[in-house]
Each structure stands twice: as C-alpha cells, then as structure tokens.
Enzyme design. Structure first.
Site, PDB file in Angstrom:
ATOM      1  N   ARG A  55      43.716  19.280  44.491  1.00  0.00           N
ATOM      2  CA  ARG A  55      42.481  19.720  43.817  1.00  0.00           C
ATOM      3  C   ARG A  55      41.270  18.983  44.394  1.00  0.00           C
ATOM      4  O   ARG A  55      40.137  19.457  44.319  1.00  0.00           O
ATOM      5  CB  ARG A  55      42.580  19.523  42.300  1.00  0.00           C
ATOM      6  CG  ARG A  55      41.297  19.889  41.565  1.00  0.00           C
ATOM      7  CD  ARG A  55      41.475  20.264  40.091  1.00  0.00           C
ATOM      8  NE  ARG A  55      42.346  19.384  39.350  1.00  0.00           N
ATOM      9  CZ  ARG A  55      42.070  18.114  39.015  1.00  0.00           C
ATOM     10  NH1 ARG A  55      40.918  17.567  39.384  1.00  0.00           N
ATOM     11  NH2 ARG A  55      42.938  17.396  38.334  1.00  0.00           N
ATOM     12  N   TYR A 107      21.882  39.865  45.064  1.00  0.00           N
ATOM     13  CA  TYR A 107      23.200  40.334  44.634  1.00  0.00           C
ATOM     14  C   TYR A 107      23.243  40.366  43.104  1.00  0.00           C
ATOM     15  O   TYR A 107      23.053  39.351  42.436  1.00  0.00           O
ATOM     16  CB  TYR A 107      24.263  39.404  45.201  1.00  0.00           C
ATOM     17  CG  TYR A 107      25.652  39.674  44.693  1.00  0.00           C
ATOM     18  CD1 TYR A 107      26.301  40.863  44.980  1.00  0.00           C
ATOM     19  CD2 TYR A 107      26.311  38.739  43.914  1.00  0.00           C
ATOM     20  CE1 TYR A 107      27.568  41.116  44.503  1.00  0.00           C
ATOM     21  CE2 TYR A 107      27.589  38.978  43.436  1.00  0.00           C
ATOM     22  CZ  TYR A 107      28.203  40.170  43.733  1.00  0.00           C
ATOM     23  OH  TYR A 107      29.457  40.414  43.250  1.00  0.00           O
ATOM     24  N   ASP A 180      21.716  32.118  50.087  1.00  0.00           N
ATOM     25  CA  ASP A 180      22.895  32.991  50.141  1.00  0.00           C
ATOM     26  C   ASP A 180      22.780  33.796  51.432  1.00  0.00           C
ATOM     27  O   ASP A 180      21.967  34.713  51.541  1.00  0.00           O
ATOM     28  CB  ASP A 180      22.927  33.908  48.906  1.00  0.00           C
ATOM     29  CG  ASP A 180      24.200  34.763  48.862  1.00  0.00           C
ATOM     30  OD1 ASP A 180      24.811  34.980  49.930  1.00  0.00           O
ATOM     31  OD2 ASP A 180      24.563  35.226  47.769  1.00  0.00           O
ATOM     32  N   LYS A 205      33.550  38.208  52.272  1.00  0.00           N
ATOM     33  CA  LYS A 205      32.875  39.239  53.049  1.00  0.00           C
ATOM     34  C   LYS A 205      33.095  38.992  54.553  1.00  0.00           C
ATOM     35  O   LYS A 205      34.220  38.976  54.994  1.00  0.00           O
ATOM     36  CB  LYS A 205      31.396  39.285  52.654  1.00  0.00           C
ATOM     37  CG  LYS A 205      31.164  39.243  51.121  1.00  0.00           C
ATOM     38  CD  LYS A 205      31.662  40.476  50.401  1.00  0.00           C
ATOM     39  CE  LYS A 205      31.672  40.331  48.877  1.00  0.00           C
ATOM     40  NZ  LYS A 205      30.425  39.957  48.244  1.00  0.00           N
TER      41      LYS A 205
HETATM   42  C1  LIG Z   1      30.020  39.315  47.043  1.00  0.00           C
HETATM   43  C2  LIG Z   1      28.812  38.473  47.006  1.00  0.00           C
HETATM   44  C3  LIG Z   1      28.757  37.327  46.201  1.00  0.00           C
HETATM   45  C4  LIG Z   1      29.890  36.930  45.289  1.00  0.00           C
HETATM   46  O1  LIG Z   1      31.041  36.560  46.002  1.00  0.00           O
HETATM   47  P1  LIG Z   1      32.551  36.791  45.464  1.00  0.00           P
HETATM   48  O2  LIG Z   1      33.375  36.308  46.609  1.00  0.00           O
HETATM   49  O3  LIG Z   1      32.703  38.243  45.147  1.00  0.00           O
HETATM   50  O4  LIG Z   1      32.719  35.948  44.240  1.00  0.00           O
HETATM   51  C5  LIG Z   1      27.600  36.553  46.262  1.00  0.00           C
HETATM   52  N1  LIG Z   1      26.548  36.892  47.039  1.00  0.00           N
HETATM   53  C6  LIG Z   1      26.576  37.995  47.825  1.00  0.00           C
HETATM   54  C7  LIG Z   1      25.387  38.334  48.672  1.00  0.00           C
HETATM   55  C8  LIG Z   1      27.700  38.817  47.835  1.00  0.00           C
HETATM   56  O5  LIG Z   1      27.706  39.922  48.590  1.00  0.00           O
END
Ligand SMILES: *Cc1c(COP(=O)(O)O)cnc(C)c1O
Length: 383
Positions: A55, A107, A180, A205
C-alpha cells in the site's frame, strides 16, 4: 557504459519502449508481474528490497511511476487506482478553508465531484471561464486561492489554456497549479516544464490506451508540504492500482508514442475533411487554424494536436444522434484515448446543467487506417 548513464542519454521514447525491470536473473525482456503485498526484512530489521508493504510502495507500480516521472520531467510520480482517485488526492491534500479555482469547461465527472467535495469538506470553490486569462486573473485577485486547476485541451470543445501564462499568474497570487493533461498525454505536452506544479492523467486513456485498465497518475515538479499530503492521501487512503493493472499499463505505455502520433495524424485529417462537409456546422479541433486555441496549441503541444475532436451538426441534436447511431467502425461508448475510435453524444451523457451543445458529437480518434474512419463518417452523415 552503466545502465543509469545510458538511460540519461537515450530519448524518453526509447525509454518508454524498453521500460520496466528487465534486470532479473532470467534476463526477461519484459518486466515480471509483482503480486507481493509484503516484503521481507533482513536480520537487522532493514528492508534490502526497499519496499515494506504494497500500500506504501511496490515494484508492481514503481516501474510505471519511474517511466511517468521521466515522461513528465518531474520529481516524483504516484499511480492511483483511477484518474478520479488521483484527482481526489489533490482535493484531500487541501485543508479546510482552502480555495480551489477550477475551469468552467472541463471533464464533467471531475467537475461534479469537486463541487460536492468542496461543499461537504469546507473548501472554497470558484470557476473561471477558461481559457480566458483575464477572467482567471480577476478571480485570483478576488480571493486567496490555494490550487488552480487547468484542463487543456479541455472537454468537450478542446479549448487550450496557456499553461505558462496561467502558472505565472497563479504563482504571483500564491496558488499551486495542477494540470489535467489527459487529452494531450506526455507525448504532446509537458505541463511541469511550462511551470505547472502537478500534472494529472487518467491513465485509463492514452497512457494505457487499450480500454482494459482503470488507473490514474499524479506527477509533481517538486517535493513540498502539499505533495506530502498527496502522498499521505494515497498511502493511507490506499487508492493504489493492482499489480496486474500496473503491469498492463506498462505494456500499454510501450506503444504510447506511436499510438498518440497516429491518433493525432488521423484526427487532423478527419478534422480537415469534415470541416468542408455541408451537414457540419463546426469542427472543434486545436489543430485547425480557426480554433480559438490554435496559436497556444502550436506553442505548448509538440508533434500533434491530439486525437480528440468534436463536431457540431447543422441538423441539431437529432442529426448528431442519428449519425452516432449509424456509425459502424466507431463504437458508441464513453471514454477516450484508446486504439479503437469512439463516439459519444456528450450533452445527453452529462445531463441537466451541461454546458455541452446538444448538436455536438465527441470523437476519440483511434489508430485505424484513416480511410476506414472517413468512409464510416461519410456513410453515417449522408445516409
Ligand atoms: C476520464 C477522465 C478523468 C477521470 O479518470 P478515470 O480514470 O475515469 O477515473 C479525468 N479527467 C479527464 C480529462 C478524463 O478524460
């Protein structure tokens, strides 16, 4: 030449292709999977393997973290069990009364979570109208801000925020900056090198890229009190990835550069073609000269403009949804950044309160031959 010296001299792209522990006695070409939850002490109580309990840290995910730290040119990377868990750790590292400044357009899932989290846990919250830096500056002047959040390119219209200029503004007002960068990926943009303090990715992604792992990552430019609280949130909150997920992510990242380049090239070709179609009122893609963020994209994205684009249809919502239903190569599914092309009617997914126009389809362009994708789009739009 020592392994470490060689590592510093070869490109990050080659490091991505070759990353992982391959220095095991059996001379494996790919890294092993490390399922161990606990690690043995020596007689004197020390940990010769440098890990104690999974962890806290583990060879299972330290390999992916090491690569991500290199790709983002950061001080330390921490993997999480999802992108949202990584985003949540940023929120958990704030203290009661701290203010977060978030983009109006971002998002949708994270935006909603920030609002609820801020209300329930006594954080201040403001939204700036991205990508307008004058509005950002106004909001920074109005109230002290602890954390500025940037998403660029931002869902679902792919507005670009100038990371360098926004970071300078935020730092002048004493705020930390988290970006992000999911849609850009480390292949096209390195926010830490432009002045941001932390970069966030949904590793679900582009980083993994095969629609088979949920994971997230944060990379910091420097160690500081905020980052120590982030690290504590992961270690104690326990939102770590599983060993197999971390291994799959490593495998996905070996092809990160070729996937992102191919998706970007496909997206540009599709954007230029659809722009001329009479049924299309607007193509939103940072690689097109008529996109508001094009000049910034040219400055802070290198080697492509990404695989995400949105299309607005002259025939409105009914036309957009009919096109989505008629596509055969594109799958109608949420998520993005994978090898296969996906399409989504975001306004109906986001529901009440959405800022997304209802005549808009969001496309995640994959790595299929672009002629197949174009043929599918034309038949869906014209039939
Ligand atoms: C998908 C996404 C998230 C969230 O990520 P998860 O892996 O689905 O928890 C955050 N920011 C963006 C821009 C995303 O496309």
């Amino acid at each position: 030449m020592s392994h470490e010296k060689l590592k510093r001299e070869i490109s990050t792209e080659t490091q991505a292709v070759h990353s992982g522990h391959t220095d095991v006695p059996s001379r494996d070409v790919v890294p092993p999977i490390y399922p161990a939850t606990t690690f043995e002490r020596a007689g004197d109580g020390s940990y010769p393997g440098h890990h104690m309990y999974a962890r806290i840290s583990s060879p299972a995910y330290e390999q992916a973290e090491s690569l991500l730290r290199t790709l983002e040119n950061g001080y330390e990377a921490l993997l999480f069990s999802s992108g949202m868990a990584a985003g949540s750790a940023l929120l958990q590292a704030l203290q009661t009364g701290d203010r977060i400044l978030a983009p109006q357009f971002m998002y949708w899932g994270f935006r909603g979570w920030i609002k609820r989290f801020a209300e329930d846990w006594g954080l201040g919250l403001g939204f700036y109208e991205n990508p307008r830096l004058d509005d950002l500056e106004k909001q920074l002047c109005e109230r002290p801000t602890k954390l500025l959040l940037i998403e660029t390119p931002a869902n679902p219209t792919w507005e670009l925020t100038d990371i360098r200029a926004a970071s300078e503004l935020a730092h002048r007002h004493g705020a930390l900056v988290a970006v992000d960068s999911t849609a850009a990926s480390p292949v096209l943009s390195q926010p830490l090198s432009l002045g941001a303090d932390v970069v966030l990715h949904s590793a679900t992604k582009y980083l993994n890229g095969h629609s088979d792992v949920i994971a997230g990552v944060l990379v910091t430019r420097a160690d500081n009190a905020f980052w120590q609280r982030v690290r504590s949130a992961r270690t104690n909150g326990g939102a770590i990835p599983g060993a197999f997920e971390a291994w799959l992510l490593m495998r996905g990242m070996r092809t990160l550069f070729v996937r992102v380049r191919t998706a970007s090239a496909n997206a540009l070709t599709i954007a230029q073609a659809l722009q001329k179609h009479p049924e299309v009122s607007r193509v939103l893609y940072p690689g097109l000269p008529d996109h508001a963020g094009h000049a910034i994209a040219q400055k802070q994205m290198k080697g492509g403009f990404g695989g995400m684009l949105s299309v607005r249809f002259a025939g409105g919502q009914a036309k957009a949804q009919a096109v989505a239903a008629r596509l055969r190569v594109f799958k109608q599914a949420t998520s993005l950044g994978s090898v296969e092309s996906l399409v989504e009617h975001r306004a109906s997914v986001e529901g009440a309160g959405t800022f997304c126009p209802d005549d808009l389809l969001r496309f995640s362009i994959g790595i299929e031959p672009v002629d197949d994708l174009l043929a599918d789009l034309y038949q869906a739009i014209e039939s």
